[in-house]
Design a protein around this motif. Structure first.
Motif, PDB file in Angstrom:
ATOM      1  N   LEU A   1      40.267  18.428  10.892  1.00  0.00           N
ATOM      2  CA  LEU A   1      41.684  18.448  11.257  1.00  0.00           C
ATOM      3  C   LEU A   1      42.041  17.232  12.107  1.00  0.00           C
ATOM      4  CD1 LEU A   1      41.868  22.208  12.324  1.00  0.00           C
ATOM      5  CD2 LEU A   1      42.617  21.216  10.142  1.00  0.00           C
ATOM      6  N   PRO A   2      43.335  16.933  12.276  1.00  0.00           N
ATOM      7  CA  PRO A   2      43.722  15.916  13.249  1.00  0.00           C
ATOM      8  C   PRO A   2      43.117  16.218  14.614  1.00  0.00           C
ATOM      9  CG  PRO A   2      45.590  16.479  11.870  1.00  0.00           C
ATOM     10  CD  PRO A   2      44.482  17.449  11.524  1.00  0.00           C
ATOM     11  N   HIS A   3      42.859  15.176  15.373  1.00  0.00           N
ATOM     12  CA  HIS A   3      42.055  15.299  16.591  1.00  0.00           C
ATOM     13  C   HIS A   3      42.594  16.319  17.590  1.00  0.00           C
ATOM     14  CE1 HIS A   3      41.068  10.809  15.677  1.00  0.00           C
ATOM     15  NE2 HIS A   3      40.519  11.629  14.819  1.00  0.00           N
ATOM     16  N   HIS A   4      43.909  16.389  17.732  1.00  0.00           N
ATOM     17  CA  HIS A   4      44.471  17.284  18.749  1.00  0.00           C
ATOM     18  C   HIS A   4      44.283  18.755  18.395  1.00  0.00           C
ATOM     19  CE1 HIS A   4      47.665  17.210  15.762  1.00  0.00           C
ATOM     20  NE2 HIS A   4      48.333  18.136  16.407  1.00  0.00           N
ATOM     21  N   LEU A   5      43.869  19.037  17.167  1.00  0.00           N
ATOM     22  CA  LEU A   5      43.643  20.420  16.742  1.00  0.00           C
ATOM     23  C   LEU A   5      42.176  20.838  16.835  1.00  0.00           C
ATOM     24  CD1 LEU A   5      45.962  20.466  13.588  1.00  0.00           C
ATOM     25  CD2 LEU A   5      46.520  21.192  15.918  1.00  0.00           C
ATOM     26  N   HIS A   6      41.277  19.890  17.117  1.00  0.00           N
ATOM     27  CA  HIS A   6      39.849  20.204  17.165  1.00  0.00           C
ATOM     28  C   HIS A   6      39.532  21.262  18.215  1.00  0.00           C
ATOM     29  CE1 HIS A   6      38.454  16.083  15.334  1.00  0.00           C
ATOM     30  NE2 HIS A   6      39.219  16.787  14.517  1.00  0.00           N
ATOM     31  N   TYR A   7      40.111  21.092  19.391  1.00  0.00           N
ATOM     32  CA  TYR A   7      39.773  21.945  20.532  1.00  0.00           C
ATOM     33  C   TYR A   7      39.959  23.427  20.202  1.00  0.00           C
ATOM     34  CZ  TYR A   7      40.479  24.142  25.135  1.00  0.00           C
ATOM     35  OH  TYR A   7      40.435  24.976  26.234  1.00  0.00           O
ATOM     36  N   GLN A   8      41.166  23.800  19.796  1.00  0.00           N
ATOM     37  CA  GLN A   8      41.442  25.220  19.544  1.00  0.00           C
ATOM     38  C   GLN A   8      40.664  25.734  18.336  1.00  0.00           C
ATOM     39  OE1 GLN A   8      43.336  27.150  21.714  1.00  0.00           O
ATOM     40  NE2 GLN A   8      42.264  28.734  20.552  1.00  0.00           N
ATOM     41  N   ALA A   9      40.529  24.902  17.323  1.00  0.00           N
ATOM     42  CA  ALA A   9      39.811  25.336  16.125  1.00  0.00           C
ATOM     43  C   ALA A   9      38.345  25.632  16.438  1.00  0.00           C
ATOM     44  CB  ALA A   9      39.923  24.291  15.023  1.00  0.00           C
ATOM     45  N   VAL A  10      37.726  24.801  17.275  1.00  0.00           N
ATOM     46  CA  VAL A  10      36.329  25.044  17.649  1.00  0.00           C
ATOM     47  C   VAL A  10      36.221  26.328  18.467  1.00  0.00           C
ATOM     48  CG1 VAL A  10      34.397  24.193  19.042  1.00  0.00           C
ATOM     49  CG2 VAL A  10      35.593  22.651  17.485  1.00  0.00           C
ATOM     50  N   LEU A  11      37.134  26.534  19.416  1.00  0.00           N
ATOM     51  CA  LEU A  11      37.104  27.772  20.200  1.00  0.00           C
ATOM     52  C   LEU A  11      37.263  28.992  19.304  1.00  0.00           C
ATOM     53  CD1 LEU A  11      39.215  26.928  23.395  1.00  0.00           C
ATOM     54  CD2 LEU A  11      36.780  26.562  22.963  1.00  0.00           C
ATOM     55  N   ASP A  12      38.180  28.910  18.345  1.00  0.00           N
ATOM     56  CA  ASP A  12      38.404  30.042  17.442  1.00  0.00           C
ATOM     57  C   ASP A  12      37.172  30.296  16.560  1.00  0.00           C
ATOM     58  OD1 ASP A  12      40.958  30.348  18.451  1.00  0.00           O
ATOM     59  OD2 ASP A  12      41.908  29.180  16.853  1.00  0.00           O
ATOM     60  N   ALA A  13      36.561  29.220  16.074  1.00  0.00           N
ATOM     61  CA  ALA A  13      35.384  29.369  15.215  1.00  0.00           C
ATOM     62  C   ALA A  13      34.221  29.976  15.987  1.00  0.00           C
ATOM     63  CB  ALA A  13      34.986  28.014  14.630  1.00  0.00           C
ATOM     64  N   ALA A  14      34.024  29.518  17.212  1.00  0.00           N
ATOM     65  CA  ALA A  14      32.942  30.064  18.035  1.00  0.00           C
ATOM     66  C   ALA A  14      33.175  31.548  18.309  1.00  0.00           C
ATOM     67  CB  ALA A  14      32.830  29.283  19.337  1.00  0.00           C
ATOM     68  N   GLN A  15      34.417  31.909  18.624  1.00  0.00           N
ATOM     69  CA  GLN A  15      34.734  33.312  18.890  1.00  0.00           C
ATOM     70  C   GLN A  15      34.480  34.176  17.657  1.00  0.00           C
ATOM     71  OE1 GLN A  15      38.814  34.071  20.086  1.00  0.00           O
ATOM     72  NE2 GLN A  15      38.234  35.929  21.172  1.00  0.00           N
ATOM     73  N   ALA A  16      34.655  33.567  16.482  1.00  0.00           N
ATOM     74  CA  ALA A  16      34.412  34.297  15.239  1.00  0.00           C
ATOM     75  C   ALA A  16      32.932  34.329  14.868  1.00  0.00           C
ATOM     76  CB  ALA A  16      35.221  33.673  14.105  1.00  0.00           C
ATOM     77  N   GLY A  17      32.092  33.688  15.687  1.00  0.00           N
ATOM     78  CA  GLY A  17      30.653  33.696  15.440  1.00  0.00           C
ATOM     79  C   GLY A  17      30.184  32.728  14.383  1.00  0.00           C
ATOM     80  N   LYS A  18      30.986  31.694  14.107  1.00  0.00           N
ATOM     81  CA  LYS A  18      30.621  30.727  13.078  1.00  0.00           C
ATOM     82  C   LYS A  18      29.941  29.508  13.706  1.00  0.00           C
ATOM     83  CE  LYS A  18      33.006  33.339  10.272  1.00  0.00           C
ATOM     84  NZ  LYS A  18      32.310  34.365   9.469  1.00  0.00           N
ATOM     85  N   HIS A  19      28.928  28.988  13.028  1.00  0.00           N
ATOM     86  CA  HIS A  19      28.382  27.690  13.395  1.00  0.00           C
ATOM     87  C   HIS A  19      29.460  26.642  13.123  1.00  0.00           C
ATOM     88  CE1 HIS A  19      24.412  29.427  13.903  1.00  0.00           C
ATOM     89  NE2 HIS A  19      24.549  30.024  12.731  1.00  0.00           N
ATOM     90  N   VAL A  20      29.412  25.530  13.869  1.00  0.00           N
ATOM     91  CA  VAL A  20      30.523  24.588  13.837  1.00  0.00           C
ATOM     92  C   VAL A  20      30.043  23.155  13.643  1.00  0.00           C
ATOM     93  CG1 VAL A  20      32.466  23.608  15.136  1.00  0.00           C
ATOM     94  CG2 VAL A  20      31.902  26.040  15.372  1.00  0.00           C
TER      95      VAL A  20
END
Length: 356
Positions: free
Chosen positions: A75-94
Protein backbone atom coordinates in the motif's frame (compact mmCIF):
# COMPACT_ATOMS: atom_id res chain seq x y z
CA UNK A 1 3.27 -30.58 1.09
CA UNK A 2 2.68 -27.77 3.55
CA UNK A 3 2.35 -24.41 1.84
CA UNK A 4 2.68 -20.79 2.93
CA UNK A 5 -0.69 -19.31 2.03
CA UNK A 6 -0.41 -15.65 1.09
CA UNK A 7 -2.87 -12.79 0.88
CA UNK A 8 -1.75 -9.74 -1.09
CA UNK A 9 -3.03 -6.37 0.10
CA UNK A 10 -2.55 -3.82 -2.66
CA UNK A 11 -2.64 -5.02 -6.28
CA UNK A 12 -0.93 -2.14 -8.03
CA UNK A 13 1.89 -2.32 -10.58
CA UNK A 14 4.59 -3.49 -8.17
CA UNK A 15 2.50 -6.47 -7.07
CA UNK A 16 3.39 -8.21 -10.34
CA UNK A 17 6.99 -8.54 -9.13
CA UNK A 18 6.04 -9.54 -5.59
CA UNK A 19 3.83 -12.31 -6.95
CA UNK A 20 6.50 -14.00 -9.09
CA UNK A 21 8.09 -16.28 -6.49
CA UNK A 22 4.82 -17.07 -4.73
CA UNK A 23 3.50 -18.34 -8.06
CA UNK A 24 6.64 -20.32 -8.91
CA UNK A 25 7.56 -21.76 -5.51
CA UNK A 26 5.91 -25.13 -4.75
CA UNK A 27 5.88 -24.25 -1.03
CA UNK A 28 3.73 -21.11 -1.44
CA UNK A 29 0.49 -19.99 -3.05
CA UNK A 30 -1.52 -16.79 -3.33
CA UNK A 31 -4.94 -17.50 -1.84
CA UNK A 32 -6.46 -14.02 -1.54
CA UNK A 33 -6.07 -10.46 -2.81
CA UNK A 34 -7.47 -7.09 -1.78
CA UNK A 35 -7.33 -3.70 -3.46
CA UNK A 36 -9.65 -0.74 -3.03
CA UNK A 37 -9.76 -0.49 -6.83
CA UNK A 38 -11.99 -3.41 -7.76
CA UNK A 39 -10.53 -3.71 -11.27
CA UNK A 40 -7.01 -4.13 -9.85
CA UNK A 41 -8.16 -6.78 -7.40
CA UNK A 42 -10.11 -8.70 -10.04
CA UNK A 43 -7.43 -8.50 -12.74
CA UNK A 44 -4.57 -9.64 -10.48
CA UNK A 45 -6.73 -12.15 -8.65
CA UNK A 46 -7.72 -13.90 -11.87
CA UNK A 47 -4.13 -13.83 -13.16
CA UNK A 48 -2.86 -15.42 -9.93
CA UNK A 49 -5.56 -18.08 -9.76
CA UNK A 50 -7.29 -16.64 -6.70
CA UNK A 51 -10.88 -17.90 -6.28
CA UNK A 52 -13.57 -15.26 -6.77
CA UNK A 53 -14.74 -15.49 -3.16
CA UNK A 54 -11.26 -14.41 -1.95
CA UNK A 55 -10.99 -11.22 -4.04
CA UNK A 56 -11.85 -8.12 -2.01
CA UNK A 57 -11.88 -4.33 -2.04
CA UNK A 58 -11.51 -4.17 1.76
CA UNK A 59 -8.42 -5.75 3.28
CA UNK A 60 -10.24 -6.45 6.55
CA UNK A 61 -12.24 -9.09 4.68
CA UNK A 62 -8.99 -10.71 3.59
CA UNK A 63 -7.63 -10.65 7.15
CA UNK A 64 -10.73 -12.51 8.31
CA UNK A 65 -9.90 -15.52 6.14
CA UNK A 66 -8.49 -18.37 8.27
CA UNK A 67 -6.64 -19.82 5.27
CA UNK A 68 -4.32 -16.78 4.98
CA UNK A 69 -1.02 -17.37 6.80
CA UNK A 70 0.89 -14.27 5.68
CA UNK A 71 -0.04 -10.94 4.15
CA UNK A 72 2.08 -9.00 1.69
CA UNK A 73 1.25 -5.31 2.26
CA UNK A 74 1.82 -3.21 -0.87
CA UNK A 75 0.00 0.00 0.00
CA UNK A 76 1.03 3.67 -0.10
CA UNK A 77 3.45 4.38 2.72
CA UNK A 78 1.06 6.26 4.99
CA UNK A 79 -1.19 3.18 5.13
CA UNK A 80 1.53 0.72 6.20
CA UNK A 81 1.25 1.49 9.91
CA UNK A 82 -2.43 0.66 10.40
CA UNK A 83 -2.38 -2.26 7.99
CA UNK A 84 0.49 -3.92 9.87
CA UNK A 85 -1.27 -3.40 13.22
CA UNK A 86 -4.47 -4.88 11.81
CA UNK A 87 -2.64 -7.86 10.29
CA UNK A 88 -0.80 -8.59 13.52
CA UNK A 89 -4.04 -8.41 15.51
CA UNK A 90 -5.52 -10.90 13.06
CA UNK A 91 -2.61 -13.26 13.75
CA UNK A 92 -1.11 -13.03 10.27
CA UNK A 93 2.59 -13.07 9.46
CA UNK A 94 3.54 -9.81 7.76
CA UNK A 95 5.69 -8.65 4.87
CA UNK A 96 5.40 -4.90 4.29
CA UNK A 97 6.90 -2.92 1.43
CA UNK A 98 9.66 -0.50 2.27
CA UNK A 99 9.80 2.05 3.80
CA UNK A 100 8.01 0.40 6.70
CA UNK A 101 6.53 3.61 8.11
CA UNK A 102 6.65 7.41 8.13
CA UNK A 103 8.29 7.74 11.56
CA UNK A 104 10.41 5.80 14.02
CA UNK A 105 7.52 5.93 16.50
CA UNK A 106 5.27 4.14 14.02
CA UNK A 107 8.01 1.59 13.31
CA UNK A 108 8.39 0.88 17.04
CA UNK A 109 4.66 0.31 17.42
CA UNK A 110 4.61 -2.03 14.40
CA UNK A 111 7.51 -4.07 15.77
CA UNK A 112 5.88 -4.28 19.20
CA UNK A 113 2.53 -5.35 17.71
CA UNK A 114 4.05 -8.18 15.67
CA UNK A 115 6.11 -9.33 18.64
CA UNK A 116 3.03 -9.44 20.89
CA UNK A 117 1.19 -11.42 18.23
CA UNK A 118 4.11 -13.83 17.80
CA UNK A 119 4.17 -13.40 14.01
CA UNK A 120 6.98 -12.99 11.51
CA UNK A 121 7.61 -9.40 10.43
CA UNK A 122 9.55 -8.67 7.26
CA UNK A 123 10.27 -5.27 5.76
CA UNK A 124 10.48 -6.04 2.05
CA UNK A 125 13.74 -4.67 0.69
CA UNK A 126 14.75 -6.19 -2.63
CA UNK A 127 17.96 -4.39 -3.64
CA UNK A 128 20.14 -6.33 -1.20
CA UNK A 129 18.87 -9.47 -2.99
CA UNK A 130 19.77 -8.22 -6.49
CA UNK A 131 22.18 -10.84 -7.88
CA UNK A 132 25.00 -8.38 -8.78
CA UNK A 133 24.72 -6.88 -5.28
CA UNK A 134 24.81 -10.36 -3.76
CA UNK A 135 27.98 -11.11 -5.73
CA UNK A 136 29.57 -7.83 -4.65
CA UNK A 137 28.73 -8.59 -1.02
CA UNK A 138 30.25 -12.06 -1.31
CA UNK A 139 33.44 -10.51 -2.70
CA UNK A 140 33.57 -7.98 0.14
CA UNK A 141 32.94 -10.68 2.74
CA UNK A 142 35.71 -12.80 1.19
CA UNK A 143 38.17 -9.95 1.78
CA UNK A 144 38.75 -9.21 -1.90
CA UNK A 145 39.02 -5.44 -1.35
CA UNK A 146 40.10 -5.46 2.28
CA UNK A 147 38.26 -3.33 4.81
CA UNK A 148 35.55 -1.25 3.06
CA UNK A 149 36.34 2.45 3.38
CA UNK A 150 33.65 4.13 1.29
CA UNK A 151 30.55 3.51 -0.78
CA UNK A 152 29.26 5.73 -3.58
CA UNK A 153 25.82 5.22 -5.11
CA UNK A 154 24.48 6.96 -8.20
CA UNK A 155 20.76 6.87 -8.98
CA UNK A 156 19.74 8.22 -12.38
CA UNK A 157 16.08 8.61 -13.30
CA UNK A 158 15.52 9.06 -17.02
CA UNK A 159 13.12 7.97 -19.75
CA UNK A 160 12.60 4.79 -21.74
CA UNK A 161 10.20 3.64 -24.46
CA UNK A 162 10.02 0.26 -22.70
CA UNK A 163 9.37 1.53 -19.17
CA UNK A 164 6.44 0.37 -17.09
CA UNK A 165 3.21 2.20 -17.72
CA UNK A 166 2.07 3.33 -14.27
CA UNK A 167 -1.37 4.98 -14.01
CA UNK A 168 -1.26 8.64 -12.99
CA UNK A 169 -3.43 7.92 -9.95
CA UNK A 170 -0.79 5.47 -8.75
CA UNK A 171 1.95 8.10 -9.11
CA UNK A 172 0.32 11.14 -7.51
CA UNK A 173 0.58 9.97 -3.89
CA UNK A 174 4.34 9.59 -4.25
CA UNK A 175 4.63 13.35 -4.72
CA UNK A 176 2.71 14.09 -1.51
CA UNK A 177 5.08 14.08 1.51
CA UNK A 178 2.14 13.43 3.83
CA UNK A 179 1.50 10.11 2.09
CA UNK A 180 5.00 9.23 0.87
CA UNK A 181 7.04 10.49 3.82
CA UNK A 182 9.40 12.47 1.62
CA UNK A 183 10.09 12.56 -2.11
CA UNK A 184 9.90 9.82 -4.77
CA UNK A 185 13.66 9.55 -5.29
CA UNK A 186 15.43 10.35 -2.02
CA UNK A 187 12.96 8.90 0.50
CA UNK A 188 10.99 6.28 -1.45
CA UNK A 189 13.56 4.87 -3.88
CA UNK A 190 16.29 6.18 -1.59
CA UNK A 191 15.36 3.48 0.93
CA UNK A 192 16.99 0.98 -1.44
CA UNK A 193 20.18 3.01 -1.48
CA UNK A 194 20.34 3.58 2.28
CA UNK A 195 19.72 -0.15 2.69
CA UNK A 196 22.66 -0.87 0.39
CA UNK A 197 24.94 1.39 2.41
CA UNK A 198 23.77 -0.29 5.64
CA UNK A 199 24.16 -3.73 4.04
CA UNK A 200 27.79 -3.18 3.02
CA UNK A 201 29.09 -0.96 5.81
CA UNK A 202 26.62 -0.74 8.69
CA UNK A 203 24.54 2.10 10.09
CA UNK A 204 25.54 5.68 9.42
CA UNK A 205 26.63 7.83 12.35
CA UNK A 206 26.02 11.25 10.77
CA UNK A 207 24.15 12.32 7.62
CA UNK A 208 24.17 15.51 5.55
CA UNK A 209 21.72 16.07 2.69
CA UNK A 210 20.98 18.67 0.06
CA UNK A 211 17.68 17.78 -1.61
CA UNK A 212 16.72 19.65 -4.75
CA UNK A 213 13.38 20.18 -6.47
CA UNK A 214 12.33 19.77 -10.10
CA UNK A 215 8.74 20.15 -11.28
CA UNK A 216 8.02 17.25 -13.65
CA UNK A 217 4.37 18.13 -14.24
CA UNK A 218 2.10 20.75 -12.63
CA UNK A 219 2.14 20.30 -8.88
CA UNK A 220 4.48 17.28 -8.97
CA UNK A 221 7.89 18.07 -7.50
CA UNK A 222 10.66 15.52 -7.94
CA UNK A 223 13.37 15.62 -5.25
CA UNK A 224 16.22 15.99 -7.72
CA UNK A 225 19.04 16.87 -8.14
CA UNK A 226 20.14 15.78 -4.66
CA UNK A 227 23.23 14.63 -2.87
CA UNK A 228 23.40 12.90 0.50
CA UNK A 229 26.64 12.11 2.30
CA UNK A 230 27.28 10.26 5.52
CA UNK A 231 29.92 8.99 7.91
CA UNK A 232 30.06 5.55 9.47
CA UNK A 233 31.07 4.85 13.05
CA UNK A 234 34.31 3.19 11.88
CA UNK A 235 35.37 6.33 10.01
CA UNK A 236 34.19 5.17 6.59
CA UNK A 237 32.13 7.47 4.39
CA UNK A 238 29.41 7.22 1.77
CA UNK A 239 27.43 9.28 -0.69
CA UNK A 240 24.26 9.04 -2.74
CA UNK A 241 23.78 11.23 -5.81
CA UNK A 242 20.28 11.41 -7.29
CA UNK A 243 19.69 12.96 -10.71
CA UNK A 244 16.71 13.15 -13.06
CA UNK A 245 17.79 13.41 -16.71
CA UNK A 246 14.59 14.02 -18.73
CA UNK A 247 16.26 13.56 -22.13
CA UNK A 248 18.34 10.52 -21.20
CA UNK A 249 16.99 7.32 -22.80
CA UNK A 250 17.92 3.96 -21.31
CA UNK A 251 16.98 0.30 -21.57
CA UNK A 252 14.65 -1.07 -18.91
CA UNK A 253 11.66 -3.34 -18.52
CA UNK A 254 10.60 -1.61 -15.32
CA UNK A 255 11.08 1.95 -14.03
CA UNK A 256 13.03 4.33 -16.24
CA UNK A 257 16.00 4.48 -13.91
CA UNK A 258 19.43 2.97 -13.43
CA UNK A 259 21.87 2.70 -10.56
CA UNK A 260 25.62 2.28 -10.04
CA UNK A 261 27.55 1.38 -6.90
CA UNK A 262 31.24 1.77 -6.11
CA UNK A 263 32.74 0.26 -2.96
CA UNK A 264 36.33 1.19 -2.18
CA UNK A 265 38.34 -0.88 0.24
CA UNK A 266 41.85 -0.82 1.67
CA UNK A 267 43.19 -2.89 -1.23
CA UNK A 268 40.62 -2.87 -4.00
CA UNK A 269 37.45 -1.49 -5.57
CA UNK A 270 34.17 -3.14 -6.61
CA UNK A 271 31.66 -1.67 -9.04
CA UNK A 272 28.06 -2.78 -9.59
CA UNK A 273 27.22 -1.27 -12.96
CA UNK A 274 23.44 -1.59 -13.15
CA UNK A 275 20.20 -1.79 -11.18
CA UNK A 276 16.66 -1.03 -12.39
CA UNK A 277 17.79 -0.92 -16.00
CA UNK A 278 20.83 -1.10 -18.24
CA UNK A 279 22.78 2.00 -19.08
CA UNK A 280 26.36 0.75 -19.42
CA UNK A 281 27.48 -1.94 -21.85
CA UNK A 282 29.64 -3.49 -19.14
CA UNK A 283 29.73 -6.59 -16.94
CA UNK A 284 27.38 -6.22 -13.96
CA UNK A 285 30.18 -6.60 -11.40
CA UNK A 286 33.79 -5.41 -11.77
CA UNK A 287 36.61 -5.93 -9.25
CA UNK A 288 39.98 -4.15 -9.26
CA UNK A 289 42.86 -5.16 -7.00
CA UNK A 290 46.58 -5.88 -7.28
CA UNK A 291 46.84 -4.17 -10.68
CA UNK A 292 44.30 -6.55 -12.17
CA UNK A 293 40.67 -6.14 -13.23
CA UNK A 294 38.27 -9.06 -12.96
CA UNK A 295 34.69 -9.07 -14.24
CA UNK A 296 31.68 -11.18 -13.27
CA UNK A 297 28.76 -11.84 -15.60
CA UNK A 298 27.59 -15.30 -14.52
CA UNK A 299 24.37 -14.15 -12.86
CA UNK A 300 20.88 -12.97 -13.81
CA UNK A 301 20.64 -9.18 -14.01
CA UNK A 302 16.93 -8.49 -14.46
CA UNK A 303 15.60 -6.34 -11.62
CA UNK A 304 12.81 -8.85 -11.09
CA UNK A 305 15.34 -11.32 -9.69
CA UNK A 306 15.81 -9.10 -6.64
CA UNK A 307 12.12 -9.58 -5.82
CA UNK A 308 12.26 -13.31 -6.53
CA UNK A 309 15.29 -13.76 -4.26
CA UNK A 310 13.87 -11.62 -1.46
CA UNK A 311 10.58 -13.53 -1.46
CA UNK A 312 12.34 -16.91 -1.68
CA UNK A 313 14.50 -15.97 1.32
CA UNK A 314 11.35 -15.18 3.30
CA UNK A 315 9.64 -18.45 2.35
CA UNK A 316 12.77 -20.33 3.42
CA UNK A 317 12.87 -18.38 6.70
CA UNK A 318 9.19 -19.12 7.36
CA UNK A 319 9.65 -22.86 7.09
CA UNK A 320 12.97 -22.83 8.97
CA UNK A 321 11.60 -20.69 11.80
CA UNK A 322 14.37 -18.17 11.07
CA UNK A 323 14.39 -14.39 10.84
CA UNK A 324 13.55 -12.77 7.51
CA UNK A 325 15.59 -9.99 5.95
CA UNK A 326 14.94 -7.23 6.61
CA UNK A 327 13.59 -7.82 10.09
CA UNK A 328 11.43 -5.11 11.58
CA UNK A 329 14.40 -3.92 13.62
CA UNK A 330 16.64 -3.76 10.56
CA UNK A 331 13.96 -1.94 8.61
CA UNK A 332 13.76 0.54 11.47
CA UNK A 333 17.50 1.23 11.16
CA UNK A 334 17.23 1.92 7.44
CA UNK A 335 14.20 4.14 8.10
CA UNK A 336 16.22 6.15 10.64
CA UNK A 337 18.90 6.61 7.99
CA UNK A 338 16.34 7.83 5.42
CA UNK A 339 14.61 10.16 7.89
CA UNK A 340 17.96 11.66 8.93
CA UNK A 341 18.53 12.72 5.32
CA UNK A 342 15.14 14.45 5.25
CA UNK A 343 15.84 16.21 8.54
CA UNK A 344 19.29 17.32 7.41
CA UNK A 345 17.87 18.88 4.25
CA UNK A 346 15.24 20.74 6.30
CA UNK A 347 17.77 22.02 8.83
CA UNK A 348 20.56 22.72 6.36
CA UNK A 349 23.11 20.93 8.54
CA UNK A 350 24.43 17.47 9.36
CA UNK A 351 22.29 15.26 11.58
CA UNK A 352 23.71 12.75 14.03
CA UNK A 353 21.93 9.41 14.41
CA UNK A 354 21.71 8.60 18.08
CA UNK A 355 22.10 4.93 18.92
CA UNK A 356 18.80 3.10 19.16
Amino acid sequence: MEKLRVGIIGAGRISDLHALEYLANPRAEIVAVADMVAENAQTRGRAWGVPAHAIFTNYHDLLALPEVDLVEILLPHHLHYQAVLDAAQAGKHVSVQKPMALSVEQADAMIAATQRAGVMFKVFENFIFYPPVQRAKALVDAGEIGEPLSIRIKSNAATSPNAWQVPLAAQIWRFDPAQNGGGPLVFDDGHHKFALAWHFMGQAEAVHAWIGATEVFPGAILDSPSIISWKFANGGVGALEVVYSPELVLDTQHYAQDDRIEITGAKGVIWVTRGHGKMLDAPPVVLYRDRQTRTFSDMPVGWEHSFINSTRHMIDAYFAGAAPSLTGEQGREVLRFALAAQESARLGQAVTLAKG
